[in-house]
Design a protein around this motif. Structure first.
Motif, PDB file in Angstrom:
ATOM      1  N   LEU A 128      40.181  34.989  38.404  1.00 18.58           N
ATOM      2  CA  LEU A 128      41.616  35.184  38.623  1.00 18.58           C
ATOM      3  C   LEU A 128      42.079  34.450  39.875  1.00 18.58           C
ATOM      4  O   LEU A 128      43.119  33.781  39.873  1.00 18.58           O
ATOM      5  CB  LEU A 128      41.927  36.680  38.739  1.00 18.58           C
ATOM      6  N   ALA A 129      41.288  34.571  40.957  1.00 18.41           N
ATOM      7  CA  ALA A 129      41.672  33.911  42.211  1.00 18.41           C
ATOM      8  C   ALA A 129      41.711  32.407  42.058  1.00 18.41           C
ATOM      9  O   ALA A 129      42.463  31.715  42.765  1.00 18.41           O
ATOM     10  CB  ALA A 129      40.689  34.302  43.318  1.00 18.41           C
ATOM     11  N   SER A 130      40.907  31.869  41.117  1.00 20.77           N
ATOM     12  CA  SER A 130      40.878  30.419  40.894  1.00 20.77           C
ATOM     13  C   SER A 130      41.902  29.980  39.858  1.00 20.77           C
ATOM     14  O   SER A 130      41.929  28.804  39.474  1.00 20.77           O
ATOM     15  CB  SER A 130      39.471  30.004  40.434  1.00 20.77           C
ATOM     16  N   GLY A 131      42.717  30.912  39.386  1.00 23.26           N
ATOM     17  CA  GLY A 131      43.764  30.567  38.432  1.00 23.26           C
ATOM     18  C   GLY A 131      43.290  30.394  37.004  1.00 23.26           C
ATOM     19  O   GLY A 131      44.002  29.819  36.177  1.00 23.26           O
ATOM     20  N   VAL A 132      42.087  30.870  36.684  1.00 23.25           N
ATOM     21  CA  VAL A 132      41.572  30.782  35.308  1.00 23.25           C
ATOM     22  C   VAL A 132      42.209  31.900  34.497  1.00 23.25           C
ATOM     23  O   VAL A 132      41.981  33.079  34.767  1.00 23.25           O
ATOM     24  CB  VAL A 132      40.038  30.903  35.268  1.00 23.25           C
ATOM     25  N   SER A 133      42.997  31.547  33.511  1.00 23.53           N
ATOM     26  CA  SER A 133      43.688  32.566  32.717  1.00 23.53           C
ATOM     27  C   SER A 133      42.958  32.902  31.433  1.00 23.53           C
ATOM     28  O   SER A 133      42.872  34.064  31.030  1.00 23.53           O
ATOM     29  CB  SER A 133      45.116  32.116  32.404  1.00 23.53           C
ATOM     30  N   ILE A 134      42.404  31.907  30.744  1.00 26.48           N
ATOM     31  CA  ILE A 134      41.680  32.152  29.493  1.00 26.48           C
ATOM     32  C   ILE A 134      40.199  32.283  29.819  1.00 26.48           C
ATOM     33  O   ILE A 134      39.544  31.311  30.215  1.00 26.48           O
ATOM     34  CB  ILE A 134      41.918  31.018  28.480  1.00 26.48           C
ATOM     35  N   VAL A 135      39.663  33.462  29.660  1.00 25.11           N
ATOM     36  CA  VAL A 135      38.261  33.705  30.011  1.00 25.11           C
ATOM     37  C   VAL A 135      37.406  34.007  28.786  1.00 25.11           C
ATOM     38  O   VAL A 135      36.188  34.092  28.888  1.00 25.11           O
ATOM     39  CB  VAL A 135      38.137  34.870  31.012  1.00 25.11           C
TER      40      VAL A 135
END
Length: 942
Positions: free
Chosen positions: A40-47
């Motif tokens: 989340l902190a790295s801006g990854v939205s699709i996990v």
């Protein structure tokens, strides 16, 4: 979704940077991050990609409730199907999304979602039955499943296992659990407090609260220090995953640092469940879009990890806690818009292709946002209460199921007791302690930023537009539940299996109540009338390494070794495993089959020496010893005279042949059970079980002395001569067949038992295990003039087959009865009760077409039959099996193949010729008696 790391705050250490990869891309984290918070902190939205439709999914929760962010982890620690929300980020981790190829962002199977209307619930059951399921099964199974199992041979650290007792086990270290554990410890109770979080505190880690003049986090830290000082055990990262028989509570403690997990088996006097509650979603279209998250989770990421869920956040709620969450986020500088259904405002749909871009409200207006935090109420975490036979009741005011009638030894406190503000939490702890008969004492002064809990119903509605997701883990929508209702799968258990609602690792944590509420609406029932499904353990997945512990390889099945192993090696023995023992298979060079033939022939012609040490030596002693053996054995043993032996069968309670062996009566009250090598532990357990169940434990005692003694066997026509050459004068009148005597052989005190497993005169000479080598050397030297030869297990198996002697588990199976082996006498003559006797009188046991133990004579020149080959016949135009071959060898004594078999009606078919089939090839055999060597028994006394 544009989650980001805020400049300050959180419980993480920003001075320590961590780097790992996710789907091949480097992610930067800080000490204390979970994989999820780092993404989340790295801006990854699709996990992740959803299981069925491969829809894009983002982080949804912050703990064990997470249904989407399931990942495989390799590197310093290997984890399969781990929740990204519960695994700490570590340097060098290689994290991969599951159910996605090649990555979660670029999944080649994403096209499946376009065909979702054609693959609703139960699609597989209906579609792939024609022409045959097996045609489609390989492809479906290839697509099914999530993570990748660690390849065979990869290092997986063995887990520890701990057995412990305590007065009070408190599950959950939030405010309720901490209060309960502290008070119990102050009264002198031995306390274990466990929590599945990385740190204690529960909601205190992200909710504004003061207790005894301290903020919630400080109070939690001080309480833990006091607990340690009082001798209590505080276990973090530890999940109580199940309550089992007799009050056993199983805990799984995970260690993500070195991968060495621990299984705790706790037997507490009392259990206090302070397990909290899980927040629910709200029903609107596209509520699975990346960027939609639980409100509690959004607050937790901000307060615990310093990660804001978005820059423009919509908080959608139907309750007062959701509004309080919105207020806390706003106070921390997050742009928040509150959509509260209690005020008539609801989200109709989320807009955005791969992440949240805006929401459309029920009045048609649109709000631009990059995150939606939802709070649809709370479901108390009562899995353990239900596993302990607790029954849930419906609370209309709280819109949730709560614990019903008390369960003896178990009490519930805090949010698990549906207490969602601190004042009620304190009251619930007081009640829980009183139910455990513990003085509640003084309770702390406290204040929490939550108002009195208030909620309005917000359940999925029939015919709701768009795709409303009920179960994110299993891709179940509201329309799937409507389909189940139309097709009459209205029972809550049928609903679960038809739609997969609440299955897999979710087990209903996040989805069940919404699905049940919709089914209630569709069938004109109330929610409690629909009911709940069974909460099966484990609460969260438990690593197999934890369950197996150190029981791996030789620790799982420890090899049993002979006292004479080095002697055998020096003689050129080839060692193999037989019944758990490492024993000589044969001696010398060359193929095993040739060596076995050579050794068997030598045993018949002169004398063989054999290490029989693994044979059971279970001593049964006491005035009720004979009575116990009469009950356990099919044959009567009480009529044995001291110094005599008798062969017998041991049956299970269902009458099946469990083992065979020889019972030696040493004196009036002392017997030795010489059971088969592979069943020593089982027979010992069976004897002890019956001793404790039916007999006076001060009148009969059992001692397994198998490993305390070694047995060297002499067999063959010259065996008596060898013993006499060793210094023992044998009188056949006093040491006849099936007798025993304790004598001296040189300076060795030995027990000589005249019993045979070969059909030749044989003597079993037993001595203390530390004297085994001296005995072996004495007998070997004495036997040299007579051509003595060592034999291994393979030769012994040939010798006993020539005589028609059975090997349990080889010549019997899980259905063999004593009558199938030709042993009918005890059933007719035995007058006392024995284990399994009633089962021998059933219609199944007495049917005339049961398989019988017989011999087979080969009718051609094709060599020995293959073990497992079937006897066959044609019946009404169809080929059917008559039974199968259990043992097959070439007999060096008779110079022809021999075989033993279990054949239907075998005894009445003696002399008949049948066909034998193996791998499509057919041969002919004549049914004969099992014994083909010395049927009169002359050589036993020769």
């Amino acid at each position: 979704m544009t989650a980001y790391r805020v400049a300050t705050g959180g419980l993480v250490d920003r001075s320590k940077t961590i780097r790992f990869t996710f789907d091949g891309k480097t992610v930067e984290a800080v000490e204390g991050d979970t994989i999820a918070s780092a993404l989340l902190a790295s801006g990854v939205s699709i996990v992740a990609r959803s299981f069925k439709y491969h829809r894009p999914r983002g982080v949804w929760g912050a703990g064990v409730e997470e249904p989407n962010a399931i990942v495989d982890v390799s590197g310093p620690v290997s984890l399969t199907n781990a929740r990204a929300t519960t695994v700490l980020a570590r340097n060098g981790m290689i994290v991969c999304s599951v159910n996605a190829a090649p990555t979660a962002v670029s999944d080649r199977n994403a096209f499946i979602d376009r065909f979702a209307r054609f693959i609703p619930a139960a699609f597989y059951y209906k579609t792939f039955m024609f022409p045959t399921w097996s045609l489609f099964e390989p492809s479906i199974r290839k697509m099914a499943g999530l993570g990748t199992i660690v390849p065979e041979g990869a290092a997986v650290p063995a887990a520890d296992q701990v057995n412990v007792g305590c007065d009070v086990l408190v599950v959950g270290a939030g405010p309720a659990g901490l209060l309960a554990a502290l008070r119990a410890a102050e009264t002198g109770c031995k306390v274990i407090l466990c929590d599945d979080g990385f740190a204690v505190g529960g909601s205190l880690l992200h909710r504004s609260c003061s207790i005894d003049g301290m903020d919630g986090r400080s109070w939690a830290d001080e309480t833990v220090a006091r607990l340690h000082a009082l001798g209590a055990s505080v276990l973090t990262r530890t999940t109580a995953f199940g309550i089992y028989d007799h009050g056993l509570v199983a805990l799984s403690q995970l260690d993500a640092v070195n991968g060495r997990d621990r299984l705790w088996r706790v037997r507490p006097g009392k259990v206090i469940l302070a397990t909290g509650a899980i927040e629910r979603s709200l029903p609107f279209a596209n509520n699975d879009r990346p960027g939609v998250m639980l409100a509690e989770a959004g607050l937790a990421y901000l307060k615990r990890y310093g990660v804001a869920p978005g820059r423009k956040v919509v908080v959608a709620t139907n309750n007062s806690v959701g509004k309080a969450t919105a207020d806390e986020l706003s106070a921390l500088g997050i742009s928040v818009t509150l959509v509260d259904s209690r005020n008539g405002s609801e989200i109709a749909t989320v807009n955005g292709a791969k992440h949240v871009e805006s929401v459309t409200l029920s009045d048609g207006s649109t709000i631009t946002c990059d995150a939606v935090l939802v709070s649809g109420g709370f479901t108390p975490t009562l899995h353990l209460y239900c596993q302990a036979k607790g029954k849930l009741t419906w609370d209309e005011t709280l819109q949730t199921f709560v614990a019903g009638a008390p369960v003896p030894g178990i009490s519930v406190a805090g949010a698990a007791a549906a207490c969602f503000d601190i004042a009620l939490v304190v009251d619930s702890v007081r009640l829980a302690l009183s139910q455990c008969e513990i003085d509640a004492g003084n309770t702390p002064a406290s204040a929490l930023s939550l108002p009195a809990f208030d909620i309005s119903p917000a359940w999925p509605k029939a015919g709701q537009s768009g795709r409303v997701w009920i179960d994110l883990q299993n891709d179940v929508t509201a329309k799937d539940i409507e389909l189940a209702a139309r097709e009459n799968f209205v029972s809550v258990e049928h609903l679960k299996r038809y739609t997969t609602l609440g299955m897999a690792t979710d087990q209903g944590k996040t989805s069940n109540l919404a699905g049940i509420a919709l089914m209630a609406s569709l069938t004109d029932r109330s929610i409690p009338e629909v009911g709940t499904t069974t909460y099966r353990p484990p609460f969260t997945p438990v690593p197999f390494t934890s369950l197996s512990g150190a029981r791996q390889e030789t620790m799982l099945n420890p090899p049993r070794r002979l006292a004479l192993e080095e002697v055998h090696r020096a003689m050129g023995a080839r060692l193999m495993e037989y019944g758990g023992w490492i024993r000589p298979s044969h001696y010398g060079e060359g193929p095993m089959e040739e060596a076995a033939q050579r050794e068997a022939l030598a045993a018949r012609e002169s004398v063989a020496i054999f290490d029989g040490s693994p044979l059971g030596k279970i001593e049964v002693v006491g005035p009720q010893a004979a009575e116990l053996l009469d009950f356990v054995f099919y044959n009567s043993m009480s009529s044995l005279k001291p110094g005599r032996c008798r062969y017998g069968l041991i049956l299970s309670e269902s009458g099946l042949v469990y083992d065979d062996g020889v019972v030696i009566r040493v004196d009036e009250n002392r017997f030795i059970v010489s059971c088969s090598s592979s069943h020593v532990a089982g027979v010992h357990t069976m004897l002890e079980s019956w001793r404790q169940d039916r007999f006076s434990t001060d009148k009969v005692f059992i001692h397994n002395a198998t490993t305390a003694y070694a047995t060297v066997t002499l067999s063959g026509p010259k065996s008596k001569a060898v013993l006499e050459a060793a210094g023992l004068v044998i009188d056949d009148a006093t040491l006849a067949h099936m007798t025993t005597s304790e004598v001296s052989l040189g300076d060795l005190a030995v027990r000589v038992t005249r019993v045979s497993f070969t059909g030749d005169r044989s003597y079993e000479v037993s001595v203390r295990a530390d004297q085994a080598e001296r005995l072996w050397q004495l007998l070997s030297e004495s036997g040299k003039p007579f051509g003595i030869a060592p034999i291994g297990m393979e030769a012994l198996l040939i010798l006993r087959a020539e005589k028609g002697y059975i090997v349990i588990g080889k010549d019997t199976d899980g259905t063999t009865l004593p009558m199938d082996l030709g042993m009918n006498g005890p059933l007719k003559s035995k007058r006392v009760e024995f284990s399994g006797n009633r089962s021998l009188l059933t219609a199944e046991a007495t049917r005339p077409d049961r398989p019988n133990f017989i011999g087979l004579e080969v009718m051609d020149d094709g060599g020995p039959f293959a073990p497992g080959a079937h006897g066959i016949e044609m019946t009404e135009g169809r080929l059917r099996s008559l039974g199968y071959i259990t043992s097959s060898y070439h007999s060096p004594t008779l110079n022809k193949p021999i075989a033993l078999a279990l054949i239907e009606r075998g005894y009445s078919r003696i002399g008949d010729i049948i066909e034998v089939q193996h791998l499509g090839a057919r041969r002919r055999a004549r049914i004969c008696a099992p014994c083909v060597f010395d049927p009169e028994g002359d050589r036993l006394n020769g």
